[in-house]
Design an enzyme around this catalytic site. Sequence first.
Site, mmCIF file in Angstrom:
data_model
loop_
_atom_site.group_PDB
_atom_site.id
_atom_site.type_symbol
_atom_site.label_atom_id
_atom_site.label_comp_id
_atom_site.label_asym_id
_atom_site.label_seq_id
_atom_site.Cartn_x
_atom_site.Cartn_y
_atom_site.Cartn_z
ATOM 1 N N CYS A 94 5.121 -29.116 -7.392
ATOM 2 C CA CYS A 94 4.274 -27.947 -7.122
ATOM 3 C C CYS A 94 2.800 -28.301 -7.271
ATOM 4 O O CYS A 94 2.438 -29.276 -7.927
ATOM 5 C CB CYS A 94 4.661 -26.763 -8.009
ATOM 6 S SG CYS A 94 3.860 -26.703 -9.609
ATOM 7 N N ASP A 109 0.793 -1.220 0.000
ATOM 8 C CA ASP A 109 0.000 0.000 0.000
ATOM 9 C C ASP A 109 0.829 1.274 0.000
ATOM 10 O O ASP A 109 0.275 2.358 0.006
ATOM 11 C CB ASP A 109 -0.932 0.016 1.221
ATOM 12 C CG ASP A 109 -1.795 -1.232 1.240
ATOM 13 O OD1 ASP A 109 -2.301 -1.591 0.172
ATOM 14 O OD2 ASP A 109 -1.931 -1.830 2.315
ATOM 15 N N ASP A 128 17.297 -11.958 -10.636
ATOM 16 C CA ASP A 128 15.876 -11.637 -10.683
ATOM 17 C C ASP A 128 15.445 -11.631 -12.136
ATOM 18 O O ASP A 128 16.242 -11.392 -13.027
ATOM 19 C CB ASP A 128 15.597 -10.247 -10.112
ATOM 20 C CG ASP A 128 15.995 -9.164 -11.098
ATOM 21 O OD1 ASP A 128 17.187 -8.861 -11.170
ATOM 22 O OD2 ASP A 128 15.118 -8.662 -11.828
ATOM 23 N N CYS A 154 7.928 -32.400 -11.039
ATOM 24 C CA CYS A 154 7.724 -31.224 -10.187
ATOM 25 C C CYS A 154 6.695 -31.514 -9.109
ATOM 26 O O CYS A 154 5.664 -32.125 -9.347
ATOM 27 C CB CYS A 154 7.289 -30.035 -11.033
ATOM 28 S SG CYS A 154 7.068 -28.532 -10.082
ATOM 29 N N HIS A 174 4.036 -22.977 -11.098
ATOM 30 C CA HIS A 174 5.010 -23.962 -11.551
ATOM 31 C C HIS A 174 6.342 -23.304 -11.908
ATOM 32 O O HIS A 174 7.404 -23.781 -11.517
ATOM 33 C CB HIS A 174 4.506 -24.759 -12.755
ATOM 34 C CG HIS A 174 5.616 -25.545 -13.380
ATOM 35 N ND1 HIS A 174 6.133 -26.674 -12.774
ATOM 36 C CD2 HIS A 174 6.370 -25.323 -14.477
ATOM 37 C CE1 HIS A 174 7.141 -27.113 -13.506
ATOM 38 N NE2 HIS A 174 7.308 -26.318 -14.540
ATOM 39 N N CYS A 188 1.441 -28.883 -10.917
ATOM 40 C CA CYS A 188 1.817 -30.130 -11.590
ATOM 41 C C CYS A 188 1.127 -31.335 -10.960
ATOM 42 O O CYS A 188 0.896 -32.340 -11.628
ATOM 43 C CB CYS A 188 3.334 -30.299 -11.572
ATOM 44 S SG CYS A 188 4.146 -29.088 -12.620
HETATM 45 ZN ZN ZN Z 1 5.223 -27.716 -11.294
#
Ligand code: ZN
Length: 371
Positions: A292, A93, A267, A290, A320, A295
């Site tokens: 995540c 903010d 980055d 993977c 992902h 996946c």
């Molecule tokens: Zn993944």
Amino acid sequence: MGNSLLMASKGTHALSLKIIAECSTTKARTCKMKLPHYVVDTPVFMPVGTQGTLKGLLPQQLEELDCKIMLGNTYHLGHRYICIGKSWRSTQDSGGFQMVSLLKLAEITEEGVKFESPHDRSEMMLTPEKSIEIQNSIGADIIMQLDDVVHSCVTGPRVEEAMYRTIRWLDRCIAAHKRPHDQCIFPIVQGGLYPDLRKKCAEELIKRDVPGFAIGGLSGGEEKSQFWKMVTISTDILPKEKPRYLMGVGFAIDLVVCVALGCDMFDCVYPTRTAKDIYAKDFRPIDENCKCSTCQQYTRAYLHTVVQTETVACQLVTVHNVAYQLDLMRSIQQSIVEDRFPEFIRRFFNKQFPNKDYPEWAVDALKSYQL
Ligand SMILES: [Zn+2]
């Protein structure tokens, strides 16, 4: 007496870097970087957020990914601040800079960077002092100096001018910095694609008592054969005991090579930007290995059908992509600890390029280490 006071002030930064292990073949190292809000294991990849949130991702999704460090964009020109852990929530903010992102770059003078509103042509001058004032009020752990950036396609005296101006602006930023006890200012190595300018810049910056260094002005579409040379020239000069942040670099292969060249922080907007590149008739998950949440639950084909219309698909793919980059960095850290980073690189290349069509620049960059 004056001297001893000066000595005492040296090294008293809000950041400390402890080298945990060094690769015996390349310049890679893994470190614990202690910041006011968190201890970060390096090498680290930092997703870029917009106005304090990672585009498409909810804060709790980032936490699930164990993402402790991210960047915020204050302005165009890649002017960034770095937020750690949960503290970045509070930056969402902090107003003031939202307006700036709507302005377009008008002119760079010795005083600062002039922006212009596309609507009413009103102007705003961003000086080194103003940029530090804004970053001091946001309160992020790492703040960046205002630098004079030229695109990597620019050649000639303008590059040299920008390099020297960046050094002058650094001194103005350091003088304006009100919170050195809890905010770390990073100068930025500039110098385009000129080895002598890069060297000169790095040599000047290391004379200043700063907690870490960034390497900037790359990843603008320059030849990769020049890109890696500018990186290694810089890391050869920057002190080992301080973190080195390579700005704007985040493709997996670039991360692996630039860790070998001695960079600690990266980055990139890549993980969110490519969320739309996805496949129509592919019923596998994005990555079978993977872990995540995306996946585990969705096929590529499903993601393709929803990606055009639903922002939720963008989120799923972004989850992902960020998970992949963070996982890659953890594997790199582990391989450095066990001193098998060269073996990690070989395996990574074999997996990425099963036909052995390795990019020439990457081979050249790693050749100096007999890899
Ligand atoms: Zn993944």
